[in-house]
Motif scaffolding. Structure first.
Motif, PDB file in Angstrom:
ATOM      1  N   ASN B 261       0.872  -1.185  -0.237  1.00 45.24           N
ATOM      2  CA  ASN B 261      -0.154   0.279   0.140  1.00 45.24           C
ATOM      3  C   ASN B 261       0.891   1.389  -0.326  1.00 45.24           C
ATOM      4  OD1 ASN B 261      -2.920   0.125  -0.238  1.00 45.24           O
ATOM      5  ND2 ASN B 261      -2.812  -0.522   2.035  1.00 45.24           N
ATOM      6  N   VAL B 262       0.737   2.175  -0.934  1.00 44.11           N
ATOM      7  CA  VAL B 262       1.398   3.283  -1.198  1.00 44.11           C
ATOM      8  C   VAL B 262       0.432   4.074  -0.172  1.00 44.11           C
ATOM      9  CG1 VAL B 262       1.703   5.440  -2.875  1.00 44.11           C
ATOM     10  CG2 VAL B 262       2.789   2.951  -3.379  1.00 44.11           C
ATOM     11  N   THR B 263       0.940   4.891   0.848  1.00 45.65           N
ATOM     12  CA  THR B 263       0.901   6.213   2.084  1.00 45.65           C
ATOM     13  C   THR B 263       0.590   7.543   1.198  1.00 45.65           C
ATOM     14  OG1 THR B 263       2.513   6.035   3.349  1.00 45.65           O
ATOM     15  CG2 THR B 263       1.256   4.098   3.588  1.00 45.65           C
ATOM     16  N   ASP B 264       1.117   7.554   0.484  1.00 45.35           N
ATOM     17  CA  ASP B 264       1.164   9.868  -0.053  1.00 45.35           C
ATOM     18  C   ASP B 264       0.954   9.275  -1.423  1.00 45.35           C
ATOM     19  OD1 ASP B 264       3.606   9.000  -1.520  1.00 45.35           O
ATOM     20  OD2 ASP B 264       4.093   9.084  -0.230  1.00 45.35           O
ATOM     21  N   ALA B 265       0.969  10.180  -2.097  1.00 51.14           N
ATOM     22  CA  ALA B 265       0.533  11.159  -3.325  1.00 51.14           C
ATOM     23  C   ALA B 265       1.385  10.290  -4.524  1.00 51.14           C
ATOM     24  CB  ALA B 265      -0.222  12.011  -3.752  1.00 51.14           C
ATOM     25  N   ALA B 266       2.650  10.409  -4.399  1.00 52.92           N
ATOM     26  CA  ALA B 266       3.828  10.180  -5.324  1.00 52.92           C
ATOM     27  C   ALA B 266       4.016   8.528  -5.781  1.00 52.92           C
ATOM     28  CB  ALA B 266       4.823  10.135  -4.082  1.00 52.92           C
ATOM     29  N   THR B 267       4.501   8.367  -6.750  1.00 49.76           N
ATOM     30  CA  THR B 267       4.146   7.569  -7.918  1.00 49.76           C
ATOM     31  C   THR B 267       5.361   6.895  -7.573  1.00 49.76           C
ATOM     32  OG1 THR B 267       3.174   7.861  -9.109  1.00 49.76           O
ATOM     33  CG2 THR B 267       4.269   6.530 -10.439  1.00 49.76           C
ATOM     34  N   SER B 308      15.869 -16.930 -13.336  1.00 47.21           N
ATOM     35  CA  SER B 308      15.670 -15.601 -13.040  1.00 47.21           C
ATOM     36  C   SER B 308      16.053 -15.099 -11.387  1.00 47.21           C
ATOM     37  CB  SER B 308      14.470 -15.162 -13.394  1.00 47.21           C
ATOM     38  OG  SER B 308      14.024 -13.669 -13.339  1.00 47.21           O
ATOM     39  N   TRP B 309      16.001 -14.273 -11.354  1.00 46.73           N
ATOM     40  CA  TRP B 309      17.051 -13.684  -9.832  1.00 46.73           C
ATOM     41  C   TRP B 309      16.117 -12.489  -9.109  1.00 46.73           C
ATOM     42  CZ3 TRP B 309      19.900 -15.524  -6.105  1.00 46.73           C
ATOM     43  CH2 TRP B 309      20.609 -17.286  -6.235  1.00 46.73           C
ATOM     44  N   GLU B 310      15.178 -11.645 -10.399  1.00 47.20           N
ATOM     45  CA  GLU B 310      14.508 -10.581 -10.002  1.00 47.20           C
ATOM     46  C   GLU B 310      13.675 -10.634 -10.656  1.00 47.20           C
ATOM     47  OE1 GLU B 310      17.469  -8.122 -10.460  1.00 47.20           O
ATOM     48  OE2 GLU B 310      17.372  -7.613 -13.005  1.00 47.20           O
ATOM     49  N   THR B 311      12.384  -9.817 -10.531  1.00 44.63           N
ATOM     50  CA  THR B 311      11.186  -9.501 -11.179  1.00 44.63           C
ATOM     51  C   THR B 311      11.130  -7.981 -12.103  1.00 44.63           C
ATOM     52  OG1 THR B 311      10.184  -7.535  -9.806  1.00 44.63           O
ATOM     53  CG2 THR B 311       9.671 -10.220  -8.916  1.00 44.63           C
ATOM     54  N   GLY B 312      10.638  -7.618 -12.562  1.00 47.71           N
ATOM     55  CA  GLY B 312      10.498  -6.409 -13.427  1.00 47.71           C
ATOM     56  C   GLY B 312       9.797  -5.957 -12.153  1.00 47.71           C
ATOM     57  N   TRP B 313      10.153  -4.544 -13.262  1.00 46.85           N
ATOM     58  CA  TRP B 313       9.687  -3.088 -12.366  1.00 46.85           C
ATOM     59  C   TRP B 313       7.994  -3.284 -12.268  1.00 46.85           C
ATOM     60  CZ3 TRP B 313      12.858  -0.711  -8.802  1.00 46.85           C
ATOM     61  CH2 TRP B 313      13.877  -0.767  -8.731  1.00 46.85           C
ATOM     62  N   VAL B 314       7.301  -2.660 -11.359  1.00 44.40           N
ATOM     63  CA  VAL B 314       6.203  -2.619 -11.470  1.00 44.40           C
ATOM     64  C   VAL B 314       5.531  -0.762 -11.076  1.00 44.40           C
ATOM     65  CG1 VAL B 314       3.610  -2.919 -10.593  1.00 44.40           C
ATOM     66  CG2 VAL B 314       5.125  -4.761 -11.589  1.00 44.40           C
ATOM     67  N   MET B 315       4.592  -0.032 -11.014  1.00 48.41           N
ATOM     68  CA  MET B 315       4.346   1.208 -10.724  1.00 48.41           C
ATOM     69  C   MET B 315       3.646   1.142  -9.508  1.00 48.41           C
ATOM     70  SD  MET B 315       3.133   4.768 -13.137  1.00 48.41           S
ATOM     71  CE  MET B 315       1.348   4.322 -12.984  1.00 48.41           C
ATOM     72  N   MET B 316       3.713   1.771  -8.497  1.00 49.34           N
ATOM     73  CA  MET B 316       2.762   1.313  -7.544  1.00 49.34           C
ATOM     74  C   MET B 316       2.417   3.003  -7.172  1.00 49.34           C
ATOM     75  SD  MET B 316       2.136  -1.383  -5.227  1.00 49.34           S
ATOM     76  CE  MET B 316       3.122  -3.079  -6.927  1.00 49.34           C
ATOM     77  N   VAL B 317       0.766   3.379  -6.947  1.00 49.20           N
ATOM     78  CA  VAL B 317       0.395   4.347  -6.550  1.00 49.20           C
ATOM     79  C   VAL B 317      -0.986   3.987  -5.271  1.00 49.20           C
ATOM     80  CG1 VAL B 317       0.909   5.656  -8.970  1.00 49.20           C
ATOM     81  CG2 VAL B 317      -1.125   4.167  -8.456  1.00 49.20           C
ATOM     82  N   GLN B 318      -0.888   4.640  -4.577  1.00 52.06           N
ATOM     83  CA  GLN B 318      -1.678   5.197  -3.665  1.00 52.06           C
ATOM     84  C   GLN B 318      -3.327   4.672  -4.604  1.00 52.06           C
ATOM     85  OE1 GLN B 318      -2.673   8.789  -1.677  1.00 52.06           O
ATOM     86  NE2 GLN B 318      -2.958   7.905   0.280  1.00 52.06           N
ATOM     87  N   PRO B 319      -4.066   3.826  -3.613  1.00 52.86           N
ATOM     88  CA  PRO B 319      -5.083   3.354  -4.255  1.00 52.86           C
ATOM     89  C   PRO B 319      -6.171   4.727  -4.206  1.00 52.86           C
ATOM     90  CG  PRO B 319      -5.281   2.150  -2.640  1.00 52.86           C
ATOM     91  CD  PRO B 319      -3.197   2.561  -2.855  1.00 52.86           C
ATOM     92  N   GLY B 320      -7.344   4.416  -5.265  1.00 59.94           N
ATOM     93  CA  GLY B 320      -7.837   5.608  -5.821  1.00 59.94           C
ATOM     94  C   GLY B 320      -9.425   5.673  -4.283  1.00 59.94           C
ATOM     95  N   ASN B 321      -9.275   4.044  -3.953  1.00 64.05           N
ATOM     96  CA  ASN B 321     -10.456   4.223  -3.104  1.00 64.05           C
ATOM     97  C   ASN B 321     -10.104   2.537  -2.255  1.00 64.05           C
ATOM     98  OD1 ASN B 321     -12.693   2.189  -1.716  1.00 64.05           O
ATOM     99  ND2 ASN B 321     -13.860   1.967  -4.051  1.00 64.05           N
ATOM    100  N   PRO B 322     -10.137   3.555  -0.461  1.00 61.73           N
ATOM    101  CA  PRO B 322      -9.367   2.480   0.513  1.00 61.73           C
ATOM    102  C   PRO B 322     -10.124   1.752   0.625  1.00 61.73           C
ATOM    103  CG  PRO B 322     -11.315   4.447   0.635  1.00 61.73           C
ATOM    104  CD  PRO B 322     -11.212   4.060  -0.736  1.00 61.73           C
TER     105      PRO B 322
END
Lengths: 184, 412
Positions: B261-267, B308-322
């Motif tokens: 869970n992202v807790t602020d408005a940043a990406t 494979s030792w690592e995953t790809g990158w995934v963008m994480m943002v704060q969910p719009g709905n709690p």
């Protein structure tokens, strides 16, 4: 006996009289307008920090000082390429020493077990990993070559289960010299 | 006269020759003394820290067959998953404390899906599918799931539901459930039942697995279909739980384990890195990180060897709905034996993948130890939970499966 003592004292007084001899020595300073080694912002300077903050790197007017503000959090936070040590001298290499004058410690309110490191790489290879939680001098074995660039990164490890301070500060000096010896 | 070496020495080191030699030697030496003099230049650098609360926090997914311990500041996790030949594939099947993973689709905007913290006769939270309905209207809750990565032997579905209100006593209301293939846009299995119970009642069905492929993403849905009503009116159909299970040829696990869970408005940009692995036997293990729309390339163990030792990158943002979370860590394994331990680092960066400030959280993942932990995340395990939010609307989607082909529209 008393007379001879007085004569001896008088002779000695003559030997240690206030006599000064002055030799003129001229010292001429010719400051180098362009210092051969300078500090510059790294590729992540001004970038986005945690919590919507900014990685702040202020370089002095003559590129001879820097002020850095970072916003780490719990666990390990790594700041890659924050500042760069640049050797602008096209002919000579210089030896770099890092002197930590004021370390991150418990007086800053950082939790016990906090680790802080200054990491220097030559672009591909790590050439120094210096703790910022203790004071002292570290001379880097290999000199920065002519036209060389060294990146300065920071790593912080803050254990969870503790409270975070509002601010904490440390200061160090980047010392360069044409000679391979520890600075005084 | 012949000049001997001694004569030449005498000539060189006598008179003005000596002076010239000393001068040249002095200048030569002085040149090096100037370059290599002990000159030190000091540049001051000050470093100030303003630590911030963790902008990305971990929590347990609460899905069955997992046991997840979260660190004091939600920045570390120790997770255990139980691989078995019985795979419960739905996340948050009981709506106990929220409606995570579930979405809503309906035939008309007047029908919505709402999470309720409690209901008479229910254990924990329920979902209410309600609104003004007419003939042919429907409302569904649905979620994506992945079938186990082993040959499917059988399947079962159990749904607990009740009807709170209908437009009229003559309305024909059906409960519906099914599995939808989003790739081929087909319903691969479905069932219906006459929904008449006014208190919570469980209905169970055998799932035909012949059209399901192992290791593929599908959509499970359940809800209500209005086959007939004399007039439009208010329908309120409630679901307490939906358990979809498959039996497999091998022991498997395939589900989300840790929520992010992202807790602020940043990406932020996140990935997983495998730091160390203790593997016995020859299992296959995939670990991925996913946001609401995208699943990364995996950390892969094949036949007990790390591929494979690592995953790809995934963008994480704060969910719009709690009600929802930013993302998950998903684990799937087959042919699991004992004592698989993966030491992972969850790395996320503030600027771009690998840029800005990069934070690493330690995550220990244990697969298939002795079954000492039991099934976690059940309603019984959360019996003391109290949720202050009483009614929250689920996010809407546009699922339109074929519903209730066999439903009668004759009110009789």
């Amino acid at each position: 006996m008393r007379t001879s003592t007085i004569i001896l004292a008088a002779l000695l007084a003559t030997v240690f009289a206030s006599v000064f001899v002055y030799y003129p020595v001229d010292v001429t300073l010719q400051p180098v307008s362009s210092p051969p080694v300078v500090l510059a912002p790294g590729s992540n300077a001004g970038g986005t920090d945690l919590g919507g903050e900014t990685i702040t790197v202020s370089i002095g007017a003559s590129q001879a000082s820097a002020s850095i503000t970072l916003h780490p959090t719990y666990q390990q936070t790594y700041y890659h390429n924050i500042t760069v040590i640049k050797n602008t001298d096209t002919a000579n290499s210089y030896y770099i020493t890092i002197i930590v004058n004021d370390a991150f410690d418990s007086t800053d309110g950082l939790p016990s077990g906090t680790q802080a490191y200054l990491i220097i790489t030559d672009g591909t290879t790590q050439i120094a990993n210096i703790t910022l939680t203790g004071t002292g001098s570290t001379q880097i074995a290999t000199p920065i070559p002519a036209n060389g660039n060294w990146t300065v990164s920071f790593q912080f490890i803050i254990p969870e289960g503790t409270s975070l301070p509002t601010t904490a500060g440390a200061s160090f000096q980047v010392v360069y010299s044409p000679t391979n010896e520890l600075p005084p | 006269m012949v000049e001997t070496p001694e004569d030449r020495f005498r000539i060189v080191f006598s008179g003005r020759h000596t002076l010239a030699f000393i001068l040249v030697l002095s200048l030569f030496t002085l040149q090096f003394l100037t370059v290599y003099a002990s000159v030190f230049t000091y540049y001051p650098v000050s470093t100030s820290l303003s630590p911030v609360p963790p902008p990305l926090v971990l929590s347990s997914s609460g899905v069955p067959d997992t046991s997840v311990y979260i660190g004091a500041n939600a920045t570390s996790a120790n997770a255990t998953v139980i691989a078995s030949s019985l795979a419960r594939v739905l996340a948050n099947p009981d709506f106990y404390s929220n409606a995570d993973y579930w979405y809503c689709s309906s035939s008309t905007a007047s029908i919505g899906c709402y999470w309720l913290a409690s209901d008479t006769g229910a254990s924990g939270g329920v979902v209410s599918i309600s609104g003004t309905v007419g003939n042919g209207d429907y409302g569904l809750v649905y979620q994506y799931f992945e079938t186990p990565r082993s040959a499917l032997v059988g399947g079962s579905l159990t749904v607990s539901y009740r009807v709170e209100s209908t437009p009229s006593s003559l309305s024909l209301i059906y409960g519906v459930a099914g599995i939808y293939d989003p790739v081929n846009s087909t319903t691969v299995w479905s069932t219906t039942w006459a929904a008449s119970a006014t208190s919570y009642t469980s209905v169970s069905y055998t799932v035909d697995v012949t059209s399901l492929e192992p290791g593929r993403a599908y959509i499970f849905y359940t809800g209500v279909y209005v086959a007939f009503t004399l007039w439009s009116g208010t329908l309120d159909y409630r679901v307490d739980s939906a358990y979809l299970e498959f039996t497999t040829a091998d022991r498997t696990f395939n589900n989300i384990v840790v929520d992010l869970n992202v807790t602020d408005a940043a990406t932020y940009y996140a990935r997983l890195v495998l730091l160390d692995a203790n593997i016995t036997g020859a299992p296959d293990v995939n670990v991925t990180i996913e946001n609401t729309t995208y699943e990364s390339t995996p950390i892969r163990v094949e036949g007990g060897l790390v591929v494979s030792w690592e995953t790809g990158w995934v963008m994480m943002v704060q969910p719009g709905n709690p009600l929802y979370v930013s993302g998950h860590i998903r684990v799937s394994t087959s042919k699991a034996s004992e004592n698989i331990t993966l030491h992972l680092g969850l790395e996320y960066c503030s600027g771009s993948p690998g840029g800005g400030a990069c934070v690493t959280y330690p995550i220990v993942l244990v697969v298939d130890p002795p079954s000492a932990y039991g099934g976690a995340g059940t309603e019984a395990a959360n019996a003391t939970y109290a949720m202050p939010v009483s009614r929250v609307e689920l996010a809407r989607g546009s699922l339109q499966p074929s519903l209730c082909d066999g439903c009668t529209t004759d009110a009789g």
